[in-house]
Enzyme design. Structure first.
Site, mmCIF file in Angstrom:
data_model
loop_
_atom_site.group_PDB
_atom_site.id
_atom_site.type_symbol
_atom_site.label_atom_id
_atom_site.label_comp_id
_atom_site.label_asym_id
_atom_site.label_seq_id
_atom_site.Cartn_x
_atom_site.Cartn_y
_atom_site.Cartn_z
ATOM 1 N N LYS A 72 18.508 37.791 58.177
ATOM 2 C CA LYS A 72 19.079 38.997 58.776
ATOM 3 C C LYS A 72 18.041 40.139 58.848
ATOM 4 C CE LYS A 72 23.871 37.950 57.426
ATOM 5 N NZ LYS A 72 25.004 38.350 56.539
ATOM 6 N N TYR B 238 30.178 36.652 65.327
ATOM 7 C CA TYR B 238 31.110 37.109 64.293
ATOM 8 C C TYR B 238 32.539 37.294 64.815
ATOM 9 C CZ TYR B 238 27.418 37.742 60.800
ATOM 10 O OH TYR B 238 26.402 37.537 59.880
ATOM 11 N N ASN C 168 23.097 41.468 52.815
ATOM 12 C CA ASN C 168 22.943 40.260 51.993
ATOM 13 C C ASN C 168 21.937 39.235 52.531
ATOM 14 O OD1 ASN C 168 24.532 39.337 54.047
ATOM 15 N ND2 ASN C 168 26.214 38.608 52.758
ATOM 16 N N HIS D 168 22.355 34.444 56.608
ATOM 17 C CA HIS D 168 23.607 33.853 57.090
ATOM 18 C C HIS D 168 23.456 32.338 57.075
ATOM 19 C CE1 HIS D 168 26.984 32.739 59.676
ATOM 20 N NE2 HIS D 168 26.132 31.900 60.242
ATOM 21 N N GLU E 20 27.747 27.421 66.208
ATOM 22 C CA GLU E 20 26.658 28.396 66.078
ATOM 23 C C GLU E 20 25.337 27.836 66.599
ATOM 24 O OE1 GLU E 20 26.933 29.683 61.950
ATOM 25 O OE2 GLU E 20 28.926 30.542 62.295
HETATM 26 P P1 IDP Z 1 29.221 34.626 54.589
HETATM 27 O O1 IDP Z 1 28.068 35.314 55.292
HETATM 28 O O2 IDP Z 1 28.923 34.403 53.141
HETATM 29 O O3 IDP Z 1 29.694 33.386 55.301
HETATM 30 P P2 IDP Z 1 31.554 35.975 55.715
HETATM 31 O O4 IDP Z 1 32.853 36.173 55.008
HETATM 32 O O5 IDP Z 1 31.510 34.968 56.808
HETATM 33 O O6 IDP Z 1 30.442 35.661 54.600
HETATM 34 O O7 IDP Z 1 31.105 37.389 56.268
HETATM 35 C C1 IDP Z 1 30.044 37.483 57.198
HETATM 36 C C2 IDP Z 1 29.161 38.640 56.806
HETATM 37 O O8 IDP Z 1 29.915 39.848 56.901
HETATM 38 C C3 IDP Z 1 28.676 38.640 55.352
HETATM 39 O O9 IDP Z 1 27.534 37.847 55.144
HETATM 40 C C4 IDP Z 1 28.381 40.104 55.136
HETATM 41 O O10 IDP Z 1 27.121 40.470 55.732
HETATM 42 C C5 IDP Z 1 29.493 40.764 55.921
HETATM 43 N N1 IDP Z 1 30.643 41.075 55.055
HETATM 44 C C6 IDP Z 1 31.568 40.223 54.570
HETATM 45 N N2 IDP Z 1 32.487 40.836 53.822
HETATM 46 C C7 IDP Z 1 32.128 42.151 53.834
HETATM 47 C C8 IDP Z 1 32.686 43.332 53.238
HETATM 48 O O11 IDP Z 1 33.704 43.300 52.532
HETATM 49 N N3 IDP Z 1 32.026 44.509 53.490
HETATM 50 C C9 IDP Z 1 30.896 44.585 54.258
HETATM 51 N N4 IDP Z 1 30.347 43.504 54.841
HETATM 52 C C10 IDP Z 1 30.947 42.295 54.634
HETATM 53 MG MG MG Z 2 30.510 33.196 57.218
#
Ligand code: IDP
Ligand code: MG
Length: 148
Positions: free
Chosen positions: A9, A49, A112, A115, A126
């Site tokens: 990212k 997304y 984080n 992805h 994807e």
């Molecule tokens: P993942 O990336 O671990 O699969 P997902 O639930 O698919 O997690 O969420 C996609 C991305 O959205 C996450 O990696 C993170 O960057 C962002 N995200 C998820 N939950 C939150 C939140 O509660 N607050 C802010 N960003 C979030």
């Molecule tokens: Mg995800």
């Protein structure tokens, strides 16, 4: 052999962590099948997304992903969907196990660093969305020492 979609990212690219992150996957034995360095168009971020459209953080997420270049990859290996995600650690870096990418390089859920696809269905979706047919089928000489 299973394939998954992984993205480094914009925060990780800005912080100079591309090499560190790719190394984690390479050292584990995972094979690279496609890779590109690119700015994510807004429509691509929205489509990627799409499943999170109703979440309160969705618009911040799209802003984050389009805020600078990313490295998009297709990775290949045994159980690679699960293994890439375990190498990354759970979504919130605060809960990620030490030794995972998110625990070692990040603090917050909205920054984080990586992805990874979460299922076979989403991996296929994807990979097609980001790479279409541009995935390279190749043999590594070490494959026989990594894949049984
Ligand atoms: P993942 O990336 O671990 O699969 P997902 O639930 O698919 O997690 O969420 C996609 C991305 O959205 C996450 O990696 C993170 O960057 C962002 N995200 C998820 N939950 C939150 C939140 O509660 N607050 C802010 N960003 C979030
Ligand atoms: Mg995800």
């Amino acid at each position: 052999m299973e394939k998954t979609f992984v993205m480094i990212k914009p925060d990780a690219v800005q912080r100079g962590l591309i090499g560190e992150i790719i190394s984690r996957f390479e050292r584990r034995g995972i094979k690279i099948a496609a890779m590109k360095f690119m700015r994510v168009p807004h429509e691509l971020a929205e489509e990627h997304y799409e499943a999170l459209k109703s979440k309160p953080f969705y618009s911040d997420l799209v802003t984050y992903i389009t805020s600078g270049p990313v490295v998009a990859m297709v990775l290949e290996g045994t159980n690679v969907i699960k293994v890439a995600r375990s190498t990354m650690g759970v979504t919130n870096p605060a809960d990620a196990l030490s030794g995972t990418i998110r625990a070692d390089f990040a603090l917050e859920i909205g920054r984080n660093v990586v992805h990874g696809s979460d299922s076979e269905e989403n991996a296929l979706k994807e990979i097609t969305l980001w790479f279409g047919e541009n995935v390279t089928d190749w043999q590594r000489n070490v494959d026989k020492w990594i894949f049984e």
